[in-house]
Design a protein around this motif. Structure first.
Motif, mmCIF file in Angstrom:
data_model
loop_
_atom_site.group_PDB
_atom_site.id
_atom_site.type_symbol
_atom_site.label_atom_id
_atom_site.label_comp_id
_atom_site.label_asym_id
_atom_site.label_seq_id
_atom_site.Cartn_x
_atom_site.Cartn_y
_atom_site.Cartn_z
ATOM 1 N N GLU A 69 -1.551 -8.191 0.853
ATOM 2 C CA GLU A 69 -1.014 -6.860 1.135
ATOM 3 C C GLU A 69 0.145 -6.995 2.116
ATOM 4 N N LEU A 70 1.255 -6.368 1.792
ATOM 5 C CA LEU A 70 2.453 -6.488 2.609
ATOM 6 C C LEU A 70 2.264 -5.847 3.983
ATOM 7 N N VAL A 71 2.778 -6.522 5.010
ATOM 8 C CA VAL A 71 2.833 -5.967 6.355
ATOM 9 C C VAL A 71 4.270 -5.539 6.659
ATOM 10 N N PHE A 72 5.220 -6.459 6.519
ATOM 11 C CA PHE A 72 6.633 -6.095 6.628
ATOM 12 C C PHE A 72 7.486 -7.071 5.823
ATOM 13 N N GLY A 73 8.709 -6.625 5.503
ATOM 14 C CA GLY A 73 9.630 -7.458 4.724
ATOM 15 C C GLY A 73 9.818 -6.956 3.307
ATOM 16 N N TYR A 121 5.866 7.248 9.672
ATOM 17 C CA TYR A 121 5.027 7.855 10.702
ATOM 18 C C TYR A 121 4.134 8.954 10.114
ATOM 19 N N GLU A 122 4.708 9.776 9.247
ATOM 20 C CA GLU A 122 3.926 10.850 8.641
ATOM 21 C C GLU A 122 2.803 10.274 7.780
ATOM 22 N N ALA A 123 3.085 9.205 7.048
ATOM 23 C CA ALA A 123 2.055 8.576 6.215
ATOM 24 C C ALA A 123 0.933 8.023 7.090
ATOM 25 N N ALA A 124 1.294 7.426 8.226
ATOM 26 C CA ALA A 124 0.288 6.877 9.138
ATOM 27 C C ALA A 124 -0.576 7.991 9.726
ATOM 28 N N LEU A 125 0.044 9.104 10.065
ATOM 29 C CA LEU A 125 -0.710 10.243 10.607
ATOM 30 C C LEU A 125 -1.631 10.839 9.542
ATOM 31 N N GLN A 126 -1.125 10.964 8.311
ATOM 32 C CA GLN A 126 -1.940 11.508 7.222
ATOM 33 C C GLN A 126 -3.114 10.586 6.895
ATOM 34 N N ALA A 127 -2.907 9.284 7.082
ATOM 35 C CA ALA A 127 -3.975 8.312 6.812
ATOM 36 C C ALA A 127 -5.007 8.268 7.940
ATOM 37 N N PRO A 162 0.835 -1.211 0.000
ATOM 38 C CA PRO A 162 0.000 0.000 0.000
ATOM 39 C C PRO A 162 0.862 1.249 0.000
ATOM 40 N N ALA A 163 0.328 2.319 -0.548
ATOM 41 C CA ALA A 163 1.093 3.554 -0.713
ATOM 42 C C ALA A 163 1.653 4.067 0.610
ATOM 43 N N TRP A 164 0.880 3.981 1.683
ATOM 44 C CA TRP A 164 1.338 4.544 2.949
ATOM 45 C C TRP A 164 2.425 3.700 3.606
ATOM 46 N N LEU A 165 2.717 2.518 3.052
ATOM 47 C CA LEU A 165 3.802 1.688 3.571
ATOM 48 C C LEU A 165 5.045 1.747 2.684
#
Length: 271
Positions: free
Chosen positions: A122-126, A174-180, A78-81
């Motif tokens: 959808e990717l979580v980590f890695g 962090y900024e992407a998470a806050l914006q989302a 996803p874009a925010w990741l």
């Protein structure tokens, strides 16, 4: 980047009945060796912190009941990741990761995904292991578990130890998470992730630097808090003059076809 591998069927993933391992020696061994060569307490602390972060991420991944080998092409980020700097998939560390995965015939430490559309994930980590397997044309060992966006972010941040993501990259995340809208404030984000608020604020400060200026830097992962404050001061003091410097530096960079090292970049934009 090598040519994109051909997609393989994912209707029936190759499910393995083995638990998620606590360490990825493919990634941690170079760090431990560097700590030994360094011989300092700082090097030892960095290695211990990396192992602790890896163990925390493994605890998250261990909740998945099984593993599967999937075609990297069916895994969406996803874009925010997408917080990684482009240099993270072109540097020597990534080349070493690819070489290790080639030697073992696949990634040893699984990545983690959550189910998406039918046959998609959808990717979580890695992200680096996923990209390495994509470029090598290999299936990627994957832990699959339904998790919500908040849990996905927490697991991703847990997997980003000191050596795994730069302060700038974590700031972008962090900024992407806050914006989302995942968290109402930096304070709440820091509490949920178990991070110091000062650390989160510094990381976000790097991510908020003007994108057109950061694009002229050879490697944004080298950005420091001191550099960010110096640049922010230059912007606040004379925004028009700063914009002119960015434009001039951009023209020089295009003519020479090379980006600048951090010291030269700072000298040009915030003398």
């Amino acid at each position: 980047m090598e040519s994109t591998p051909q997609s393989t069927s994912v209707a029936a993933p190759d499910v393995l009945t083995v638990p998620t391992g606590p360490e990825s020696w493919q990634e941690v061994l170079p760090i431990l060796l560097a700590a030994v060569e360094d011989g300092s307490s700082t090097g030892a602390r960095m290695a211990k912190a990396h192992l602790a972060s890896m163990a925390k991420a493994a605890d998250f991944a261990a909740s998945a009941a099984s593993l599967a080998r999937l075609d990297p092409l069916v895994i969406h980020t996803p874009a925010w990741l997408r917080f990684r700097a482009p240099q993270s998939t072109t540097d020597q560390a990534f080349a070493a990761l690819k070489a290790s995965i080639t030697t073992t015939g696949g990634n040893v430490q699984p990545i983690k995904v959550r189910p998406g559309l039918p046959g998609r994930f959808e990717l979580v980590f890695g992200s680096l292991r996923l990209q390495a397997c994509l470029e090598l044309g290999l299936p990627v060992l994957t832990a699959i578990e339904p998790v919500d966006a908040l849990r996905a972010l927490e697991e991703l941040d847990a997997s980003n130890g000191i050596e795994r993501a730069s302060l700038y990259e974590r700031g972008c995340l962090y900024e992407a998470a806050l914006q989302a809208g995942l968290y109402p404030s930096r304070r709440r984000l820091a509490e949920r992730l178990g991070r110091d608020l000062f650390d989160v604020a510094n990381a976000c400060g790097l991510a908020q630097l003007p994108k057109e200026a950061v694009a002229l830097l050879r490697d944004p992962r080298q950005l420091t808090t001191a550099a960010a404050k110096r640049l922010a001061k230059a912007v606040a003091t004379d925004p028009e003059r700063f914009a002119e410097r960015v434009q001039t530096l951009g023209q020089r960079s295009r003519q020479s076809d090379r980006a600048l090292a951090l010291k030269d970049w700072l000298s040009a934009l915030a003398p």
